[in-house]
Design an enzyme around this catalytic site. Structure first.
Site, short mmCIF file in Angstrom:
data_model
loop_
_atom_site.label_atom_id
_atom_site.label_comp_id
_atom_site.label_asym_id
_atom_site.label_seq_id
_atom_site.Cartn_x
_atom_site.Cartn_y
_atom_site.Cartn_z
N ASN A 42 0.96 -1.17 0.05
CA ASN A 42 0.08 -0.02 0.15
C ASN A 42 0.94 1.20 -0.02
O ASN A 42 1.92 1.29 0.56
CB ASN A 42 -1.15 -0.01 1.22
N GLU A 44 0.54 5.35 0.50
CA GLU A 44 -0.61 6.52 0.97
C GLU A 44 -0.07 7.67 0.61
O GLU A 44 0.87 7.82 -0.06
CB GLU A 44 -0.60 6.47 2.39
N CYS A 53 -4.07 0.33 -2.44
CA CYS A 53 -3.88 -0.66 -1.82
C CYS A 53 -2.99 -1.49 -2.27
O CYS A 53 -2.46 -1.63 -3.40
CB CYS A 53 -5.36 -1.43 -1.96
N GLU A 55 -2.95 -4.74 -2.76
CA GLU A 55 -3.56 -5.63 -4.01
C GLU A 55 -3.60 -4.92 -5.29
O GLU A 55 -3.03 -5.66 -6.38
CB GLU A 55 -4.89 -6.29 -3.59
N CYS A 82 -10.34 -4.65 0.61
CA CYS A 82 -11.58 -3.72 0.33
C CYS A 82 -12.48 -3.96 -0.70
O CYS A 82 -12.03 -4.82 -1.76
CB CYS A 82 -10.95 -2.23 0.46
N CYS A 85 -10.82 -3.37 -4.23
CA CYS A 85 -9.55 -4.46 -4.74
C CYS A 85 -10.38 -5.70 -5.06
O CYS A 85 -10.07 -6.37 -6.01
CB CYS A 85 -8.98 -4.65 -3.55
ZN LIG Z 1 -8.22 -2.35 -1.33
#
Ligand SMILES: [Zn+2]
Length: 120
Positions: A42, A44, A53, A55, A82, A85
């Protein structure tokens, strides 16, 4: 490579996450059908919705390498994916997703993670 080995690759990748705001480091690892592994973390951003993310970072990296839907056998991730994803996982037609959730390691198909999903 076992699913547990793949998950360990995701755990190792998480160390490289860029998560200065949440300090929630996530790693993901893809097992391609040709046996290669592609990982991601991930990333940010101060403008929070711009983060990505682990993934999706791994899948984007794989796409750059020429990976297309059907080329990924499995994805392992150190957190529960999430919703966004999960949609990406459906798009890439993964066989299975291995993830950590509340202290357990779970294995699901993308269809199980996102039933009745959107498709064009
Ligand atoms: Zn995600």
């Amino acid at each position: 490579m076992t699913d547990q080995d793949l998950l360990q690759r995701a755990v190792a990748a998480a160390d490289a996450a860029y998560a200065p705001y949440s300090n929630f480091h996530v790693g993901a690892a893809l097992l391609l059908r040709n046996g290669e592994i592609v990982d991601g973390v991930n990333v940010e951003n101060a403008s929070y919705p711009l983060g990505i993310c682990a993934e999706r970072a791994a899948l984007a990296r794989a796409a750059r390498l020429g990976v297309r839907p059907g080329d990924v056998e499995a994805l392992a991730v150190t957190a529960s994916p999430c919703g966004g994803c999960r949609q990406w996982m459906l798009e890439f037609k993964l066989d299975r997703v291995v993830f950590m959730h509340e202290g357990e390691v779970l294995t699901r198909t993308p269809e199980e993670l996102l039933p009745d999903s959107f498709e064009l």
